[in-house]
Design a protein around this motif. Structure first.
Motif, PDB file in Angstrom:
ATOM      1  N   GLY A 244     -54.593 -82.701  82.153  1.00 55.37           N
ATOM      2  CA  GLY A 244     -55.123 -83.673  83.179  1.00 55.37           C
ATOM      3  C   GLY A 244     -54.502 -83.884  84.355  1.00 55.37           C
ATOM      4  N   ALA A 245     -54.911 -84.665  85.205  1.00 59.23           N
ATOM      5  CA  ALA A 245     -54.513 -85.367  86.406  1.00 59.23           C
ATOM      6  C   ALA A 245     -53.287 -86.489  86.309  1.00 59.23           C
ATOM      7  CB  ALA A 245     -55.583 -85.782  87.462  1.00 59.23           C
ATOM      8  N   LYS A 246     -52.396 -86.287  86.942  1.00 59.72           N
ATOM      9  CA  LYS A 246     -51.506 -87.391  86.969  1.00 59.72           C
ATOM     10  C   LYS A 246     -51.870 -88.647  87.845  1.00 59.72           C
ATOM     11  CE  LYS A 246     -46.583 -88.307  87.938  1.00 59.72           C
ATOM     12  NZ  LYS A 246     -45.131 -87.891  88.435  1.00 59.72           N
ATOM     13  N   ARG A 247     -52.598 -88.336  89.123  1.00 57.06           N
ATOM     14  CA  ARG A 247     -53.189 -89.333  89.960  1.00 57.06           C
ATOM     15  C   ARG A 247     -54.011 -88.652  90.763  1.00 57.06           C
ATOM     16  NH1 ARG A 247     -47.982 -87.747  92.290  1.00 57.06           N
ATOM     17  NH2 ARG A 247     -47.066 -89.700  91.368  1.00 57.06           N
ATOM     18  N   PHE A 248     -54.827 -89.742  91.405  1.00 51.53           N
ATOM     19  CA  PHE A 248     -56.160 -89.235  92.109  1.00 51.53           C
ATOM     20  C   PHE A 248     -56.004 -89.591  93.606  1.00 51.53           C
ATOM     21  CE2 PHE A 248     -57.503 -90.267  87.875  1.00 51.53           C
ATOM     22  CZ  PHE A 248     -58.303 -88.987  87.541  1.00 51.53           C
ATOM     23  N   ASP A 249     -55.836 -88.765  94.544  1.00 50.87           N
ATOM     24  CA  ASP A 249     -55.627 -89.130  95.990  1.00 50.87           C
ATOM     25  C   ASP A 249     -56.989 -89.645  96.607  1.00 50.87           C
ATOM     26  OD1 ASP A 249     -53.053 -87.790  96.009  1.00 50.87           O
ATOM     27  OD2 ASP A 249     -53.953 -85.912  96.421  1.00 50.87           O
ATOM     28  N   THR A 250     -56.807 -90.344  97.322  1.00 47.17           N
ATOM     29  CA  THR A 250     -57.865 -91.174  98.003  1.00 47.17           C
ATOM     30  C   THR A 250     -57.713 -91.007  99.735  1.00 47.17           C
ATOM     31  OG1 THR A 250     -56.727 -93.330  98.112  1.00 47.17           O
ATOM     32  CG2 THR A 250     -58.101 -92.906  96.268  1.00 47.17           C
ATOM     33  N   ASP A 251     -58.987 -91.332 100.299  1.00 45.28           N
ATOM     34  CA  ASP A 251     -58.831 -91.394 101.728  1.00 45.28           C
ATOM     35  C   ASP A 251     -58.547 -92.762 102.478  1.00 45.28           C
ATOM     36  OD1 ASP A 251     -61.181 -92.598 101.462  1.00 45.28           O
ATOM     37  OD2 ASP A 251     -62.686 -91.000 102.076  1.00 45.28           O
ATOM     38  N   ALA A 252     -58.607 -92.987 103.425  1.00 48.78           N
ATOM     39  CA  ALA A 252     -58.340 -94.391 103.978  1.00 48.78           C
ATOM     40  C   ALA A 252     -59.183 -95.304 103.597  1.00 48.78           C
ATOM     41  CB  ALA A 252     -58.310 -93.917 105.679  1.00 48.78           C
ATOM     42  N   LEU A 256     -62.111 -91.301  96.412  1.00 47.62           N
ATOM     43  CA  LEU A 256     -61.547 -90.207  95.748  1.00 47.62           C
ATOM     44  C   LEU A 256     -61.628 -88.951  96.620  1.00 47.62           C
ATOM     45  CD1 LEU A 256     -61.806 -90.799  91.998  1.00 47.62           C
ATOM     46  CD2 LEU A 256     -59.751 -91.449  93.566  1.00 47.62           C
ATOM     47  N   HIS A 257     -60.539 -88.165  96.834  1.00 49.79           N
ATOM     48  CA  HIS A 257     -60.664 -86.808  97.418  1.00 49.79           C
ATOM     49  C   HIS A 257     -61.258 -85.809  96.158  1.00 49.79           C
ATOM     50  CE1 HIS A 257     -59.322 -87.206 101.230  1.00 49.79           C
ATOM     51  NE2 HIS A 257     -58.015 -87.761 100.875  1.00 49.79           N
ATOM     52  N   ARG A 262     -55.178 -80.547  91.111  1.00 48.86           N
ATOM     53  CA  ARG A 262     -54.502 -81.764  90.362  1.00 48.86           C
ATOM     54  C   ARG A 262     -54.193 -81.548  88.821  1.00 48.86           C
ATOM     55  NH1 ARG A 262     -59.972 -82.415  91.317  1.00 48.86           N
ATOM     56  NH2 ARG A 262     -61.282 -83.038  89.499  1.00 48.86           N
ATOM     57  N   HIS A 263     -54.534 -80.335  88.358  1.00 45.74           N
ATOM     58  CA  HIS A 263     -54.247 -80.202  86.807  1.00 45.74           C
ATOM     59  C   HIS A 263     -53.406 -79.064  86.738  1.00 45.74           C
ATOM     60  CE1 HIS A 263     -58.452 -81.850  87.058  1.00 45.74           C
ATOM     61  NE2 HIS A 263     -57.849 -82.695  86.318  1.00 45.74           N
ATOM     62  N   PRO A 264     -52.766 -78.829  85.505  1.00 40.78           N
ATOM     63  CA  PRO A 264     -51.827 -78.092  85.336  1.00 40.78           C
ATOM     64  C   PRO A 264     -52.015 -76.626  85.413  1.00 40.78           C
ATOM     65  CG  PRO A 264     -51.601 -79.709  83.865  1.00 40.78           C
ATOM     66  CD  PRO A 264     -53.097 -79.704  84.469  1.00 40.78           C
ATOM     67  N   ALA A 274     -50.264 -80.202  69.008  1.00 39.41           N
ATOM     68  CA  ALA A 274     -51.092 -81.162  68.969  1.00 39.41           C
ATOM     69  C   ALA A 274     -50.638 -82.443  69.777  1.00 39.41           C
ATOM     70  CB  ALA A 274     -51.539 -81.485  67.256  1.00 39.41           C
ATOM     71  N   GLY A 275     -51.578 -83.188  70.355  1.00 39.52           N
ATOM     72  CA  GLY A 275     -51.367 -84.622  70.942  1.00 39.52           C
ATOM     73  C   GLY A 275     -50.685 -84.275  72.233  1.00 39.52           C
ATOM     74  N   ALA A 276     -49.994 -83.294  72.601  1.00 35.97           N
ATOM     75  CA  ALA A 276     -49.336 -83.142  74.103  1.00 35.97           C
ATOM     76  C   ALA A 276     -50.172 -83.569  75.178  1.00 35.97           C
ATOM     77  CB  ALA A 276     -48.776 -81.633  74.213  1.00 35.97           C
ATOM     78  N   THR A 277     -49.614 -84.020  75.933  1.00 33.29           N
ATOM     79  CA  THR A 277     -50.373 -84.798  77.376  1.00 33.29           C
ATOM     80  C   THR A 277     -49.665 -84.016  78.540  1.00 33.29           C
ATOM     81  OG1 THR A 277     -51.081 -86.677  76.455  1.00 33.29           O
ATOM     82  CG2 THR A 277     -51.069 -86.499  78.667  1.00 33.29           C
ATOM     83  N   ILE A 278     -50.320 -83.364  79.345  1.00 34.10           N
ATOM     84  CA  ILE A 278     -49.555 -82.342  80.450  1.00 34.10           C
ATOM     85  C   ILE A 278     -50.303 -82.731  81.714  1.00 34.10           C
ATOM     86  CG2 ILE A 278     -48.754 -80.338  81.204  1.00 34.10           C
ATOM     87  CD1 ILE A 278     -49.007 -79.151  78.463  1.00 34.10           C
ATOM     88  N   LEU A 279     -49.718 -83.484  82.490  1.00 30.66           N
ATOM     89  CA  LEU A 279     -50.390 -84.247  83.845  1.00 30.66           C
ATOM     90  C   LEU A 279     -50.162 -83.683  85.047  1.00 30.66           C
ATOM     91  CD1 LEU A 279     -50.463 -87.769  82.589  1.00 30.66           C
ATOM     92  CD2 LEU A 279     -52.198 -86.172  82.208  1.00 30.66           C
ATOM     93  N   GLY A 280     -50.742 -83.381  86.021  1.00 26.01           N
ATOM     94  CA  GLY A 280     -50.382 -83.138  87.375  1.00 26.01           C
ATOM     95  C   GLY A 280     -50.441 -81.512  87.830  1.00 26.01           C
ATOM     96  N   ARG A 281     -50.329 -81.297  88.887  1.00 26.74           N
ATOM     97  CA  ARG A 281     -50.572 -79.714  89.265  1.00 26.74           C
ATOM     98  C   ARG A 281     -49.165 -79.200  89.262  1.00 26.74           C
ATOM     99  NH1 ARG A 281     -54.410 -76.416  89.160  1.00 26.74           N
ATOM    100  NH2 ARG A 281     -54.145 -74.844  90.872  1.00 26.74           N
TER     101      ARG A 281
END
Length: 321
Positions: A244-252, A256-257, A262-264, A274-281
């Motif tokens: 998944g994504a760790k965070r979501f970038d936004t504009d001014a 959301l952009h 944004r994913h691995p 099982a159950g592992a969560t891997i976040l961000g690029r």
């Protein structure tokens, strides 16, 4: 009461005093009009504008049968009729798909002239033709996925069992089809095809995700793979894994952009338990193993073995960067 005994829907009775039906209908019409105005969708459509989930469900099942006719096709199909069935099924499915592609393109572009509409219709034909000619390559990819499942699961007795029983294979069949549509420029159709598999299997793969050969999801329930995930070859996931994504970038303005990576990225020959969560690029190096229930937000080099125990031995900064 049995399902077969359930009475069909009938026209409203003349006496509708039990509920204010006319007022409810009028209120719903007003709300629809307000929504369409807020979404700048006036005038109201005179016919169906959007693709149909039910039609796409029929198309997806037909394509599953055409790809694996003696396993996912009709029960009475015999080898002597295999080519006839595949040809007839593809002709029907692809013509139906053409209609759905036209709906998406016209909805997205809203052509203002007959010439513009004709150009979109030709674009739709080109998309479906390209999709159709890519089906043999999709079948080859799926063969590698089925083989990976058979080789990777000691409980599997045959490749036929994999095709008939494993939800991960149904999910990846839908994903290979949906990803092809996504790349060809019909993301709404792609998303519907993907979500049909999500509803059927509990496995949520966004059609934008790039997945290499020999992909295997064991058990599968609760797996989530995000839009910009990139997965190498011969990767194995177990149930409840999240890419998944760790965070979501936004504009001014706080919006959301869309579409940013944004994913691995997962290298070749990786196993994620099982159950592992891997976040961000982040990047999971090739040949790595990620243990069960690990929460990972940093890249790891090739050949890593990541467990909850060795993550706890790091400083908080090291574990979250």
């Amino acid at each position: 009461m049995k399902i077969a005994d359930t009475p069909p829907l009938v026209a409203p009775a003349a006496d509708s005093s039990l509920w204010p039906l006319h007022q409810i209908v009028a209120d719903l019409r007003t709300i629809r009009s307000q929504w369409r105005a807020a979404q700048q969708r006036l005038p109201e459509p005179s016919s169906r504008e959007l693709p149909s989930r039910d039609v796409l469900n029929t198309i997806a099942h037909a394509l599953r049968g055409a790809l694996f006719p003696l396993r996912l096709g009709p029960a009475d199909l015999r080898p002597a009729s295999e080519d006839f069935y595949v040809g007839h099924t593809l002709d029907s499915a692809l013509n139906a798909l053409l209609g759905q592609v036209k709906l998406e393109l016209h909805f997205a572009e809203r052509p203002r002239s007959d010439d513009a509409g004709a150009q979109l219709d030709q674009q739709a034909r080109d998309i479906v033709r390209t999709f159709a000619t890519g089906l043999p390559d999709i079948r080859r990819l799926l063969d590698s996925d089925v083989e990976a499942a058979y080789l990777g699961d000691p409980a599997a007795r045959s490749v036929d069992e994999i095709l008939l029983c494993y939800p991960g294979i149904i999910a990846i069949i839908h994903h290979r089809l949906a990803h092809a549509l996504y790349v060809l420029g019909v993301p709404l159709l792609a998303r519907i095809v993907a979500e049909l598999a999500h509803a059927e299997t509990g496995i949520d793969i966004h059609p934008g995700a790039q997945i290499g050969r020999g992909f295997f999801i064991d058990h599968g329930t609760g797996v989530v793979i995000g839009e910009t995930a990139v997965i190498g070859e011969r990767v194995r996931l177990y149930q409840a894994v999240t890419l998944g994504a760790k965070r979501f970038d936004t504009d001014a303005s706080g919006a959301l952009h869309k579409g940013r990576p944004r994913h691995p990225t997962v290298g070749d020959d990786v196993v994620i338990y099982a159950g592992a969560t891997i976040l961000g690029r982040i990047t999971i190096g090739h040949g790595s193993a990620i243990g069960g229930n690990v929460w990972l937000t940093r890249s790891v080099p090739p050949g890593s073995v990541i467990t909850q125990a060795n993550l706890r031995q790091q400083t908080p900064d090291e574990a979250t960067t």
